[in-house]
Design an enzyme around this catalytic site. Structure first.
Site, PDB file in Angstrom:
ATOM      1  N   LYS A   9       0.827  -1.198   0.000  1.00 40.21           N
ATOM      2  CA  LYS A   9       0.000   0.000   0.000  1.00 40.21           C
ATOM      3  C   LYS A   9       0.876   1.268   0.000  1.00 40.21           C
ATOM      4  CE  LYS A   9      -3.763  -2.523   2.332  1.00 40.21           C
ATOM      5  NZ  LYS A   9      -4.671  -2.587   3.504  1.00 40.21           N
ATOM      6  N   TYR A  49     -12.447  -2.706  -2.810  1.00 45.36           N
ATOM      7  CA  TYR A  49     -12.949  -2.748  -1.438  1.00 45.36           C
ATOM      8  C   TYR A  49     -14.474  -2.630  -1.373  1.00 45.36           C
ATOM      9  CZ  TYR A  49      -8.216  -2.576   0.514  1.00 45.36           C
ATOM     10  OH  TYR A  49      -6.927  -2.881   0.878  1.00 45.36           O
ATOM     11  N   ASN A 112      -1.859  -0.034   7.207  1.00 41.23           N
ATOM     12  CA  ASN A 112      -1.314  -1.361   7.529  1.00 41.23           C
ATOM     13  C   ASN A 112      -0.475  -1.997   6.418  1.00 41.23           C
ATOM     14  OD1 ASN A 112      -3.443  -2.035   5.907  1.00 41.23           O
ATOM     15  ND2 ASN A 112      -4.534  -3.276   7.420  1.00 41.23           N
ATOM     16  N   HIS A 115      -1.666  -5.515   1.410  1.00 39.88           N
ATOM     17  CA  HIS A 115      -2.909  -6.257   1.180  1.00 39.88           C
ATOM     18  C   HIS A 115      -2.585  -7.663   0.709  1.00 39.88           C
ATOM     19  CE1 HIS A 115      -6.676  -7.614  -0.628  1.00 39.88           C
ATOM     20  NE2 HIS A 115      -5.970  -7.915  -1.699  1.00 39.88           N
ATOM     21  N   GLU A 126      -8.371 -10.542  -8.432  1.00 41.77           N
ATOM     22  CA  GLU A 126      -7.610  -9.316  -8.161  1.00 41.77           C
ATOM     23  C   GLU A 126      -6.379  -9.219  -9.056  1.00 41.77           C
ATOM     24  OE1 GLU A 126      -7.029  -9.526  -3.884  1.00 41.77           O
ATOM     25  OE2 GLU A 126      -9.163  -9.134  -3.506  1.00 41.77           O
TER      26      GLU A 126
HETATM   27  P1  GTP Z   1      -6.641  -6.281   3.144  1.00 40.39           P
HETATM   28  O1  GTP Z   1      -5.589  -7.322   2.935  1.00 40.39           O
HETATM   29  O2  GTP Z   1      -6.164  -4.864   2.839  1.00 40.39           O
HETATM   30  O3  GTP Z   1      -7.935  -6.630   2.444  1.00 40.39           O
HETATM   31  O4  GTP Z   1      -6.906  -6.263   4.737  1.00 40.39           O
HETATM   32  P2  GTP Z   1      -7.695  -7.350   5.593  1.00 40.39           P
HETATM   33  O5  GTP Z   1      -8.222  -8.440   4.729  1.00 40.39           O
HETATM   34  O6  GTP Z   1      -6.811  -7.716   6.731  1.00 40.39           O
HETATM   35  O7  GTP Z   1      -8.900  -6.467   6.173  1.00 40.39           O
HETATM   36  P3  GTP Z   1     -10.314  -6.114   5.492  1.00 40.39           P
HETATM   37  O8  GTP Z   1     -10.423  -6.724   4.143  1.00 40.39           O
HETATM   38  O9  GTP Z   1     -11.363  -6.373   6.499  1.00 40.39           O
HETATM   39  O10 GTP Z   1     -10.187  -4.524   5.355  1.00 40.39           O
HETATM   40  C1  GTP Z   1      -9.515  -3.960   4.236  1.00 40.39           C
HETATM   41  C2  GTP Z   1      -8.715  -2.771   4.691  1.00 40.39           C
HETATM   42  O11 GTP Z   1      -9.582  -1.745   5.135  1.00 40.39           O
HETATM   43  C3  GTP Z   1      -7.779  -3.027   5.874  1.00 40.39           C
HETATM   44  O12 GTP Z   1      -6.567  -3.603   5.532  1.00 40.39           O
HETATM   45  C4  GTP Z   1      -7.586  -1.619   6.399  1.00 40.39           C
HETATM   46  O13 GTP Z   1      -6.615  -0.913   5.622  1.00 40.39           O
HETATM   47  C5  GTP Z   1      -8.959  -1.005   6.156  1.00 40.39           C
HETATM   48  N1  GTP Z   1      -9.764  -1.100   7.390  1.00 40.39           N
HETATM   49  C6  GTP Z   1     -10.430  -2.178   7.876  1.00 40.39           C
HETATM   50  N2  GTP Z   1     -11.044  -1.895   9.031  1.00 40.39           N
HETATM   51  C7  GTP Z   1     -10.768  -0.583   9.280  1.00 40.39           C
HETATM   52  C8  GTP Z   1     -11.121   0.320  10.330  1.00 40.39           C
HETATM   53  O14 GTP Z   1     -11.821  -0.035  11.282  1.00 40.39           O
HETATM   54  N3  GTP Z   1     -10.633   1.601  10.229  1.00 40.39           N
HETATM   55  C9  GTP Z   1      -9.859   2.014   9.193  1.00 40.39           C
HETATM   56  N4  GTP Z   1      -9.427   3.286   9.153  1.00 40.39           N
HETATM   57  N5  GTP Z   1      -9.503   1.184   8.178  1.00 40.39           N
HETATM   58  C10 GTP Z   1      -9.949  -0.090   8.224  1.00 40.39           C
HETATM   59 MG    MG Z   2      -9.344  -8.072   2.936  1.00 40.38          MG
END
Ligand code: GTP
Ligand code: MG
Length: 157
Positions: A9, A49, A112, A115, A126
């Protein structure tokens, strides 16, 4: 063979963590099948997303992902989807175990650094979306990539 889509990212790129992150997947033994530096357009970020579109943080998430260049990668190997998720660690870096990418390198959920696809089907989808979109092609490279059975990723010139 199983493949997953890994994306460094914008914060990971800006903080100079590209080599560190790639190194972890290489050392684990997975195969890098293709890579490009890419500025993610807003519509692609929203589609990527889309499952989170009703969350309060969705607009911030889209701003974040489109805020600078990302590194798009396809990684291959048996069990690579689940294993990459383990190497990456929990979504919230404060909950991610030490030894994982997020556990070692990040603090905020909203920053974070990386991805990883959550299923083999999403990995394929993807990779199709992010890695095979023609921008402008270095055509001389194509036969070489094909010869090595690699993705014919495209480069922004
Ligand atoms: P990805 O690998 O990026 O898809 O992350 P993930 O699978 O661990 O998490 P998820 O798919 O649930 O969420 C996608 C992304 O949205 C996360 O990696 C974060 O960058 C963002 N995100 C998720 N929850 C939150 C939140 O509560 N607050 C904020 N600011 N960002 C969030
Ligand atoms: Mg995810």
């Amino acid at each position: 063979v199983e493949q997953t889509y890994i994306m460094i990212k914008p914060d990971g790129v800006q903080r100079g963590l590209v080599g560190e992150i790639i190194s972890r997947f290489e050392k684990k033994g997975f195969l890098l099948k293709g890579l490009k530096l890419f500025q993610c357009p807003k519509d692609l970020a929203q589609e990527h997303y889309k499952d989170l579109k009703d969350k309060p943080f969705f607009p911030k998430l889209i701003d974040y992902i489109t805020s600078g260049p990302v590194v798009c990668m396809a990684w291959e190997g048996d069990g690579v989807v689940a294993s990459a998720r383990k190497l990456i660690g929990a979504t919230n870096p404060l909950q991610a175990e030490p030894g994982t990418i997020r556990g070692d390198l990040a603090i905020q959920t909203g920053r974070n650094v990386v991805h990883g696809s959550d299923s083999p089907d999403n990995g394929k989808r993807e990779i199709g979306k992010f890695c095979n979109s023609p921008v402008r092609c270095l055509s001389a490279l194509q036969p070489i990539l094909l010869q090595h059975n690699m993705h014919t990723f495209f480069f922004r010139l």
